[in-house]
Design an enzyme around this catalytic site. Sequence first.
Site, mmCIF file in Angstrom:
data_model
loop_
_atom_site.group_PDB
_atom_site.id
_atom_site.type_symbol
_atom_site.label_atom_id
_atom_site.label_comp_id
_atom_site.label_asym_id
_atom_site.label_seq_id
_atom_site.Cartn_x
_atom_site.Cartn_y
_atom_site.Cartn_z
ATOM 1 N N SER A 229 -1.131 -14.728 -20.272
ATOM 2 C CA SER A 229 0.379 -14.836 -20.165
ATOM 3 C C SER A 229 1.160 -15.688 -21.531
ATOM 4 O O SER A 229 2.183 -15.482 -21.392
ATOM 5 C CB SER A 229 0.590 -15.910 -19.010
ATOM 6 N N ASP A 230 0.293 -15.794 -22.451
ATOM 7 C CA ASP A 230 0.631 -16.204 -23.837
ATOM 8 C C ASP A 230 1.483 -15.131 -24.214
ATOM 9 O O ASP A 230 1.271 -14.001 -24.833
ATOM 10 C CB ASP A 230 -0.114 -16.809 -24.569
ATOM 11 N N ILE A 231 2.823 -15.481 -24.767
ATOM 12 C CA ILE A 231 3.718 -14.359 -25.430
ATOM 13 C C ILE A 231 3.104 -14.050 -26.672
ATOM 14 O O ILE A 231 3.419 -12.667 -26.931
ATOM 15 C CB ILE A 231 5.029 -14.867 -25.472
ATOM 16 N N GLY A 232 2.351 -14.593 -27.496
ATOM 17 C CA GLY A 232 1.998 -14.207 -28.562
ATOM 18 C C GLY A 232 0.780 -12.970 -28.355
ATOM 19 O O GLY A 232 0.610 -12.070 -29.009
#
Length: 273
Positions: A229-232
Amino acid sequence: MWQKNLRLEDDYDFAGIRKRLRGDRLQVERDGRLFVPVMLPEGNFIGQVEAVGSRELLLSGEGPQEPMVQLLRRRFRLDTTNPSQHLSETSLSEVVATFGAERLVLDINPFMALIRSIIHQQINLAFAQVLMERFCRTFGTEQNGVIFPPTAEQLVNVEPEQLRALQLSGRKVDYLLGAARAAIDFERLTEAPDATIAETLIALKGVGPWTVQNVLMFGYGREDLFPASDIGILRAFERLHGTRPSVEEAVLLAEEFAPYRSHAAYLLWRSIE
């Protein structure tokens, strides 16, 4: 001051690692050498790490040599082989060719990995780094220009107003003080399964799966975690495949990286920096 040369089995891109660590406003670097806070039961000491060659590092410091070397080896992943060789035949092959000699460096300790993850929740990276620096300078200690972050014991009696003065939100103040006052034995959890650590942390207010994954990766060095789920991570997949996946799709895409998904996540972050 003691010194110890370490000869490694794999190439180790210390210059690339130093470049990434510069994003941490608390990291001290002088003349290509990293000055690293080492927190031991015997006290706080400063270790130094520098490259001698592509497969040789020089560790040095003042303090108990063996415990310091052991901790530095663990933090800089010098005690395990580089997982990149296992990822070179995956969709990350081009990223491995560029960043594969780097390693995912651990945080100072699991408690600080938890604190860092809480502070970084839902704000941009630059401001999160500012808040981390304020937090550690305010409640930690300084030794020869190196900041040692506070321990849980040092934070127990901190007043909420002191944290809010750093521009931390009311919710994060509650989360940080809750983490400090939970009396978790992070050292005891070192040998525990991922599920046990996750169960312990998820019971804390404000700690969800993303935070747990970060603590397992950067606090305990677990090799097969993937913060889908990390945007990066999602941005890196978009650059790699042309479209940004959903979180569920990212989980599926990461299956080919098992059992080294933590290192794959590091490489994905590096690919967009």
